[in-house]
Design a protein around this motif. Structure first.
Motif: not given
Lengths: 610, 351
Positions: B141-150, B156-171
């Motif tokens: 559920g995350v981009y590791g090599l580029t350090k943590g983008q969704f 939807k609604g999960s929170v990144s390590k930097k505290g940003l919520p994901n507002s897009d629906s998941s596939i």
């Protein structure tokens, strides 16, 4: 009566039709009948990007001398499309002829005083004979071919013979077509004095054993002979007919007699990224693979092309060029992807390009391009274009040496691995820059490696070390030098006397250039010519540019892309290399080339020429 | 470079399988992924599955795209050819490779960014084509090599390590795969080898498009509270519908867990899948039921795992294209080049 253009075996007839009306086969019939009389022709389709109901044109140049480039100008317009009437009439050369359907009266203001009118009541003749709407539409086309055959002295026996070949075993269709042909012939014979039209076809013997074929069809056949087993493509004008022809050739030639199974795989992919990915995957795994596309497809493939180049995977890409940039002019011709293909992808990338002049070279270079891609383990482009690809062109028949084998390049075998031969995937063992590769699944313990687009050492191990990277890049440059020696050589046509002026041209410019050069010869203008057939440029191209004070580069794009490539790669003096660009989407003509080059020549020379 | 020791396995390393290889022969280079990365457990499961299936290592071609997951093929099956392609486009390269040689086993490894974001188109189309392959997504559920983008599989609604919520629906890749025509679709968890190894083995034996979505927590960027792909979250919400016993046509593999309700499915190469069902309502051979259950579990916040869909008699791309049995890359001039005689005929028709 206005003055009348008189010409035998040297004129241009243009058909203005409505797309989807069945005119294409009638027009081709007209063209082929002249060909069968031993008179060379050069037809061109001019079609906007539409399917049905909109304008389309078919231009036939009748040329006993065999000049297959577009001539320019129209001596007779067959005006079958009311929608484009005004511009069609405008296009006729003064003294030329307007052939039209005279069933309904046309107001005099719609004609021109300096054009000869040939009215034939096509609709009236058709409707008196046929009641079915589709029949009316189709046979009206045959009726105008019949009428034209009387006016231009085209032998009706040749047309009937063509019907016979087309409708072999369908005698009913044969009879009805002959009947329609004669309806047109009879009406003209009974109502018009054919000598009013002074454009005539006279039997000659200038066709020989040449064949009449589209470049796309030829390129597809070349891929069959070159051993391609995987084709992946995405429909795009003007390249779709390459893959479609490959499908039909394979159905005929590539099924196992005993089992009926296919010795090929064709995938219509979801986009061009996928097409080139499939090609690269197949080639990586040891199959010969190709795709066919046009400019926008090349743009999409660019990342993958860089991967294939850097990871050294063969790929054969047929680029049938059209007008760009972006969607550009999808149904018009250009040679405008030269730089985009030569340097496709990020980083220091260079790719091999082949420039065929006609369908014969499309066939030859298609087979050879597959060899080159394997030998050089890199993408190779066949840079054809709409003019060659989608028009039937008279060319030498296809030839194949049955003793010829497919050159798969440096592939290490299971026996060599077993014998302990050193395998380094990116190891240059003999100085030509080309390493050995193995196909997946070759040996249980030896010869496997990891293919990647990232940097690696000679033994394919991942490395980001500067010297390791430079070592690899230097070897790739060496490999490109090797390519210079094995790609098709440029062909020279020296002037009749010594000169310091030269002209370089390539691809579909060839027939128009040949005609222009004949004109220069007659006018006593001395210009050496060189037809470039591949990039990277061989020594003969370097020598040609060095040995002339002025070199014109004739090409069909705005920015002089081949000129840029020559200057960049040969380190040539830009002031001595002059661009002659033609890029309005119509095929270049000898008239244009002659005017442009004569205009560039120094005033004393020009005066001498005049 | 980070060195990590691989998870311990039940079999001691030096035992040889029927093909004469030890488990070590299926290993690759030392992993450079983060210590504790779920992807390394998946690599270990692939190694174990190939070892247990007695596969000749060089008869596997492993392909990947770009990303942490796509680095993984370097860390298993070192004797196999591998191809690290471009981002999101591994499926097309695998299609071409498979067309060239139908005799090899094709193992595609991808990530959620690689397959659900940039590569969603190729993911869908390779399933449609029914390529005979094993396609594994290491899903964190995350981009590791580029350090943590969704990525596009982040809920939807999960929170990144930097505290940003994901507002897009998941596939949801398993639903996508089923809808697009994959004939073997499973989901598992990198921490659940008992479920994952037999699932991979069954996928290898499946002669069609086999897809396994493996939830694989990212210890660096997606293993915190608020993530729905963390070890804790998945362990708490894992709803396994079945466990597989994979029975080859040759020998039966003994299993170390008790049988519950059993459902046996015969594949057309003679192998049998024995599903130990945990959820009686679940019939993986019925597409409608499968999709229904997947949606229900998702609505309930459960991560449904197991063999989710199976068409036991799939047709693969080669069958659809009716290609010869000989691999296309082994055909020679006599098979491919029709010669001058055919050309003469062709020329004659063009005059």
């Amino acid at each position: 009566m206005p003055q009348a253009v008189a010409a035998t075996n040297d004129f241009v007839v243009k058909f203005a039709n409505v797309n989807g009306s069945g005119s294409a086969s009638a027009n081709e019939l007209f063209a082929r009948a002249i060909l069968r009389m031993g008179v060379p022709i050069s037809p061109r389709n001019i079609f906007p990007s539409n399917i049905q109901g909109l304008p389309t044109w078919y231009e036939v140049r009748v040329t006993e001398k065999g000049y297959l480039g577009r001539r320019g100008g129209v001596d007779m317009m067959v005006a079958m499309n009311p929608q484009t009437w005004a511009e069609d009439v405008k296009e006729i050369t003064p003294g030329g002829y307007l052939f039209y359907d005279s069933t309904k009266p046309t107001p005099p203001a719609m004609f021109r005083d300096d054009v000869n009118l040939v009215g034939v009541p096509l609709t009236a003749i058709t409707n008196a004979t046929y009641t079915d709407a589709r029949q009316r539409q189709l046979f009206k086309n045959i009726i105008y071919v019949g009428a034209l055959s009387v006016l231009l002295d085209i032998d009706p026996k040749e047309i009937e013979r063509l019907f016979g070949e087309q409708f072999k075993g369908k005698e009913k269709l044969l009879d009805s077509n002959v009947k329609a042909l004669n309806l047109g012939r009879d009406w003209v014979t009974n109502n018009i004095d054919p000598s009013a039209v002074k454009l005539k076809v006279r039997r000659a013997d200038n066709v020989g054993n040449r064949i009449f074929v589209e470049g796309n069809n030829a390129a597809a056949l070349g891929a069959v002979y070159g051993g391609a087993t995987v084709c992946a493509w995405y429909p795009i004008t003007p390249s779709s007919s390459v893959a479609e022809a490959f499908i039909s050739h394979c159905r005929r030639l590539r099924h196992d007699k005993a089992t009926g199974k296919a010795k090929y795989a064709i995938v219509q992919a979801e986009d061009e990224l996928s097409s080139i990915g499939i090609v690269i995957g197949a080639a990586w795994n040891g199959a010969r693979a190709f795709t066919a596309t046009s400019g926008p497809g090349i743009s999409l493939m660019t990342e993958f092309i860089g991967l294939a180049s850097f990871a050294e995977v063969p790929a054969f890409i047929i680029n049938v060029q059209r007008g760009g940039p972006s969607t550009g002019m999808p149904t018009r011709t250009q040679q405008a992807d030269i730089l985009a293909c030569a340097y496709a992808s990020n980083g220091d990338t260079k790719h091999v390009l082949l420039f065929p002049e006609d369908p014969k070279e499309c066939f030859d270079f298609s087979a050879e391009g597959l060899d080159l891609a394997d030998r050089l383990q890199t993408p190779v482009f066949l840079m054809t274009d709409l003019d060659i690809g989608m028009n039937q062109r008279l060319c030498e028949p296809f030839v194949w040496d049955d003793k010829r084998s497919l050159d798969r390049g440096k592939v290490m075998t299971v026996e060599e691995l077993e014998a302990g031969k050193t395998f380094g995937r990116y190891l240059d063992v003999d100085g030509d820059g080309i390493p050995y590769r193995t196909y997946p699944g070759t040996h249980p313990t030896k010869g496997s490696y990891f293919t990647r687009g990232t940097t690696k050492d000679r033994f394919a191990r991942y490395s980001e070390e500067g010297p390791v990277y430079v070592d690899n890049m230097e070897r790739l440059a060496r490999k490109f030098d090797t390519a210079k020696k094995i790609v098709p050589k440029a062909i020279a046509r020296p002037a009749k006397g010594k000169t310091k002026t030269g002209v370089i041209y390539f691809g579909s410019t060839s027939p128009a250039m040949g005609e222009a050069l004949d004109g220069f010869d007659q006018a006593g203008i001395m210009i050496d010519a060189l037809r470039v057939r591949a990039y990277p440029f061989g020594a003969e191209v370097v020598d040609f540019v060095k040995s002339h004070d002025t070199v014109f580069v004739v090409e069909q794009n705005r920015d002089g892309q081949l000129r840029s490539l020559l200057i960049n790669e040969l380190d040539a003096d830009p002031t001595r290399v002059r661009s002659v660009p033609h890029y309005d989407g119509t095929p270049i003509t000898a008239r244009f080339i002659a005017q442009a080059i004569e205009g560039h020549l120094s005033p004393p020379r020009r005066m001498a020429a005049e | 470079m980070t060195y990590i020791s691989k998870p311990k396995l039940h079999h001691p390393g030096l035992l040889k399988n029927a093909a004469g290889f030890t488990r070590r022969d299926y290993e690759g280079a030392v992993s450079t992924l983060c210590a504790g990365c779920g992807h390394d457990s998946i690599s270990a499961a692939i190694i174990q599955a190939c070892y247990e299936l007695d596969i000749l290592p060089h008869q596997v071609a492993k392909l990947s795209g770009i990303g942490c997951s796509s680095k993984a093929p370097t860390y298993f099956l070192g004797a196999s050819h591998g191809f690290n392609t471009v981002h999101g486009r591994m499926p097309s390269v695998m299609t071409g490779a498979n067309l060239a040689n139908r005799d090899l086993i094709y193992m595609g490894v991808s990530g959620d960014g690689d397959s659900a974001s940039i590569g969603l188109g190729q993911f869908a189309h390779v399933m449609r084509r029914g390529l005979n392959m094993v396609y594994i997504v290491m899903n964190n559920g995350v981009y590791g090599l580029t350090k943590g983008q969704f990525s596009a599989t982040a809920d939807k609604g999960s929170v990144s390590k930097k505290g940003l919520p994901n507002s897009d629906s998941s596939i949801d890749l398993v639903s996508m795969a089923i809808l697009m025509g994959a004939t073997f679709v499973g989901r598992s968890f990198s921490g659940d080898k008992r479920q994952l190894v037999p699932l991979i083995k069954a996928a290898v034996q499946h002669k069609g498009a086999a897809f396994i979505d493996v939830v694989s927590p990212c210890v660096a960027f997606n293993n915190h509270a608020g993530s729905t792909k963390s070890y804790d979250y998945v362990r708490e919400h894992n709803d396994a519908v079945n466990f597989i016993d994979f029975i080859e046509s040759r020998t039966e593999i003994t299993t170390d867990y008790a049988a519950g309700t059993l459902q046996e499915v015969q594949q057309h190469d003679g192998s049998t899948l024995r599903l130990r069902k945990l959820n009686d309502a679940y019939d993986p051979c019925d597409k409608v039921t499968a999709l229904n259950q997947i949606q229900k579990a998702e609505a309930a916040g459960e991560v449904i795992t197991g063999l989710l869909y199976l068409d036991p008699l799939p047709k693969d791309l080669h069958e659809n294209l009716n290609t010869v049995d000989t691999p296309l890359n082994a055909l020679v001039e006599a098979d491919l080049c029709p010669g001058q005689a055919a050309l003469d005929k062709f020329n004659a028709g063009l005059r």
